[in-house]
Design a protein around this motif. Structure first.
Motif, short mmCIF file in Angstrom:
data_model
loop_
_atom_site.label_atom_id
_atom_site.label_comp_id
_atom_site.label_asym_id
_atom_site.label_seq_id
_atom_site.Cartn_x
_atom_site.Cartn_y
_atom_site.Cartn_z
N ASP A 199 0.83 -1.31 0.29
CA ASP A 199 0.44 -0.13 0.33
C ASP A 199 0.89 1.37 -0.03
OD1 ASP A 199 -2.26 -1.56 -0.32
OD2 ASP A 199 -2.21 -1.70 1.78
N ASP A 200 2.08 0.90 0.25
CA ASP A 200 3.21 2.56 0.62
C ASP A 200 3.66 3.12 -0.55
OD1 ASP A 200 2.25 2.25 3.33
OD2 ASP A 200 3.75 1.40 4.12
N ALA A 201 3.69 2.48 -1.37
CA ALA A 201 4.40 2.11 -2.56
C ALA A 201 3.70 3.25 -3.83
CB ALA A 201 4.59 0.77 -3.70
N ASP A 202 4.76 3.69 -4.39
CA ASP A 202 3.88 4.60 -5.28
C ASP A 202 2.93 3.97 -6.12
OD1 ASP A 202 5.75 6.56 -3.54
OD2 ASP A 202 7.13 6.05 -5.20
N ILE A 203 2.19 5.32 -7.02
CA ILE A 203 1.20 4.15 -7.80
C ILE A 203 1.62 5.03 -9.21
CG2 ILE A 203 -0.95 4.77 -8.98
CD1 ILE A 203 -2.29 4.43 -6.05
N ASP A 204 2.23 4.03 -9.57
CA ASP A 204 2.95 4.78 -11.47
C ASP A 204 2.55 4.08 -12.07
OD1 ASP A 204 4.41 2.71 -11.05
OD2 ASP A 204 6.46 2.83 -11.84
N TYR A 205 1.53 3.12 -12.27
CA TYR A 205 0.50 3.03 -13.68
C TYR A 205 -0.79 2.99 -13.62
CZ TYR A 205 -0.30 0.24 -9.17
OH TYR A 205 -0.48 -0.06 -7.84
N ILE A 206 -1.15 2.81 -14.12
CA ILE A 206 -2.80 3.09 -14.68
C ILE A 206 -3.92 1.93 -14.71
CG2 ILE A 206 -2.66 5.05 -15.99
CD1 ILE A 206 -2.52 4.47 -18.71
N ASN A 207 -3.26 0.73 -14.74
CA ASN A 207 -3.36 -0.45 -15.03
C ASN A 207 -3.28 -1.47 -14.89
OD1 ASN A 207 -2.43 -1.19 -17.44
ND2 ASN A 207 -3.92 -0.19 -18.09
N GLU A 208 -3.08 -2.80 -14.45
CA GLU A 208 -2.71 -3.66 -13.65
C GLU A 208 -1.26 -4.08 -14.88
OE1 GLU A 208 -1.86 -8.48 -11.55
OE2 GLU A 208 -4.39 -7.11 -11.89
N ARG A 209 -1.32 -4.45 -16.05
CA ARG A 209 -0.61 -4.03 -17.97
C ARG A 209 0.53 -3.50 -17.48
NH1 ARG A 209 -2.43 -5.08 -24.11
NH2 ARG A 209 -0.16 -5.31 -24.80
N ASN A 210 0.29 -2.13 -16.95
CA ASN A 210 1.38 -1.51 -17.14
C ASN A 210 2.25 -1.22 -15.72
OD1 ASN A 210 1.43 2.33 -16.03
ND2 ASN A 210 2.18 1.64 -18.10
N ALA A 211 2.09 -1.68 -14.75
CA ALA A 211 2.16 -1.91 -13.39
C ALA A 211 3.52 -2.79 -13.67
CB ALA A 211 1.41 -2.17 -12.31
N LYS A 212 3.30 -4.18 -14.55
CA LYS A 212 3.28 -5.05 -14.84
C LYS A 212 5.27 -4.97 -15.85
CE LYS A 212 0.84 -9.23 -14.57
NZ LYS A 212 0.33 -10.31 -14.84
N PHE A 213 4.08 -3.51 -16.68
CA PHE A 213 5.20 -3.44 -17.95
C PHE A 213 6.78 -2.16 -16.98
CE2 PHE A 213 7.07 0.46 -20.63
CZ PHE A 213 7.40 -0.17 -21.22
N ASN A 214 6.01 -1.44 -16.21
CA ASN A 214 7.11 -1.03 -15.32
C ASN A 214 8.29 -1.19 -14.40
OD1 ASN A 214 5.58 1.88 -16.19
ND2 ASN A 214 3.97 2.08 -14.58
N LYS A 215 7.53 -2.65 -13.87
CA LYS A 215 8.75 -3.36 -13.27
C LYS A 215 9.67 -3.76 -13.97
CE LYS A 215 5.27 -4.58 -9.48
NZ LYS A 215 4.37 -5.67 -8.82
N LYS A 216 9.49 -4.24 -14.71
CA LYS A 216 10.46 -4.92 -16.37
C LYS A 216 11.34 -3.81 -15.94
CE LYS A 216 8.64 -8.34 -18.73
NZ LYS A 216 8.28 -8.47 -19.83
N ALA A 217 10.60 -2.22 -16.38
CA ALA A 217 11.41 -1.52 -17.14
C ALA A 217 12.48 -1.15 -16.49
CB ALA A 217 11.24 -0.05 -17.66
N GLU A 218 11.61 -0.86 -14.77
CA GLU A 218 12.82 -0.09 -14.35
C GLU A 218 13.85 -1.84 -13.16
OE1 GLU A 218 14.09 1.66 -10.17
OE2 GLU A 218 12.42 2.31 -12.40
N ARG A 219 13.21 -3.42 -13.38
CA ARG A 219 14.51 -3.84 -13.15
C ARG A 219 15.94 -3.62 -14.24
NH1 ARG A 219 11.28 -7.70 -13.72
NH2 ARG A 219 11.64 -8.41 -15.21
N PHE A 220 15.08 -3.33 -15.57
CA PHE A 220 16.73 -3.59 -16.06
C PHE A 220 17.22 -1.43 -17.03
CE2 PHE A 220 13.97 -6.84 -18.14
CZ PHE A 220 15.26 -7.94 -18.31
N TYR A 221 15.92 -0.77 -16.48
CA TYR A 221 16.80 0.52 -16.47
C TYR A 221 16.57 1.57 -15.77
CZ TYR A 221 15.66 -1.31 -21.22
OH TYR A 221 15.87 -2.25 -22.66
N GLY A 222 16.21 0.63 -14.12
CA GLY A 222 16.41 1.18 -12.68
C GLY A 222 17.76 2.67 -12.63
N LYS A 223 18.58 1.60 -13.18
CA LYS A 223 19.90 2.54 -12.69
C LYS A 223 20.90 3.36 -13.46
CE LYS A 223 22.71 -1.48 -14.83
NZ LYS A 223 23.73 -2.77 -14.70
N TYR A 224 20.21 3.83 -14.62
CA TYR A 224 20.28 3.92 -15.85
C TYR A 224 19.15 5.68 -15.58
CZ TYR A 224 23.22 0.31 -17.77
OH TYR A 224 23.57 -0.67 -18.19
#
Length: 238
Positions: A199-224
């Protein structure tokens, strides 16, 4: 007469001096030739070592294991050929060479070995599932003999046999299949549980599919993109 004797004495003294000088020169030349020969030998050996090291570096990383395996297979082939020439069974001769301690250790190792190495792909998982299910099958010889008598020659069908749809499974077989399917469903439910929602995580998505995409993008490009994201949050981005 005195002058002649003096000249002879001087000549006699000069001869040993010249001989000693020539001997020293010969010794130095001999030593120089030896050093030159040793230098050439060292250069040749160094070149051979460099060539051998280059060959070793170009070999695959598991070359030593492959080489040992090939040598073992070659020795096994030679033993098999020798046993065949003597008219002996190779497997029996090999078992006679194994001690009881080695056999017991191999049995313990075989029992401890876990063939399930985790999920590597759907094909491998399906194969492991098939092998696990087939190991649980216990043949019913009475039903086998009964079905063999009923089918007669059609028990081993050919292209002219018409036995499709004639087999009726028993109630015990159906119950056994239902029980196994229920166990599979129960086991699968344990592995497919949903991830806990934060519940404390930031909401940066509009639906569950977008949430999965954001997690994948963060995993690969988060450090950059970490610095850019921090600048955007502070409002200091240019």
């Amino acid at each position: 007469m005195a002058s002649c004797s003096e000249e002879s004495v001087t000549a006699t003294e000069e001869e040993p001096t010249e001989t000693a000088t020539s001997e020293k020169r010969e010794a130095r030349l001999r030593k120089f030739r030896e050093l030159h020969f040793k230098r050439n030998e060292a250069r040749k050996l160094n070149h051979q070592e460099v060539v051998e090291e280059d060959k070793r570096l170009k070999l695959p990383s598991n070359w030593e294991a492959k080489k040992a395996r090939l040598e073992w297979e070659l020795a096994e082939d030679q033993k098999k050929k020798a046993c065949a020439d003597r008219g002996e069974d190779y497997d029996r001769v090999k078992l006679l060479e194994i001690t009881a301690d080695d056999a017991e250790r191999w049995e313990r190792k075989k029992k401890k070995k876990n063939p399930d190495t985790g999920f590597a792909g759907y094909a491998e998982a399906q194969l492991r599932q098939y092998q696990r299910l087939t190991k649980q099958i216990r043949p019913d010889m009475e039903s086998y003999e009964k079905q063999r008598e009923e089918c007669g020659e059609d028990f081993h069908p050919t292209s002219n046999s018409l036995i499709h749809g004639t087999h009726v499974p028993t109630k015990e077989g159906i119950d056994r299949m239902v029980e196994d399917v229920e166990k599979q469903i129960e086991k699968r439910a344990k592995y497919s549980r949903r991830r806990a929602y934060n519940d404390d995580a930031d909401i940066d998505y509009i639906n569950e599919r977008n949430a999965k995409f954001n997690k994948k993008a963060e995993r690969f490009y988060g450090k950059y993109t970490a610095e850019i994201k921090q600048n955007l949050e502070r409002g200091t981005a240019v």
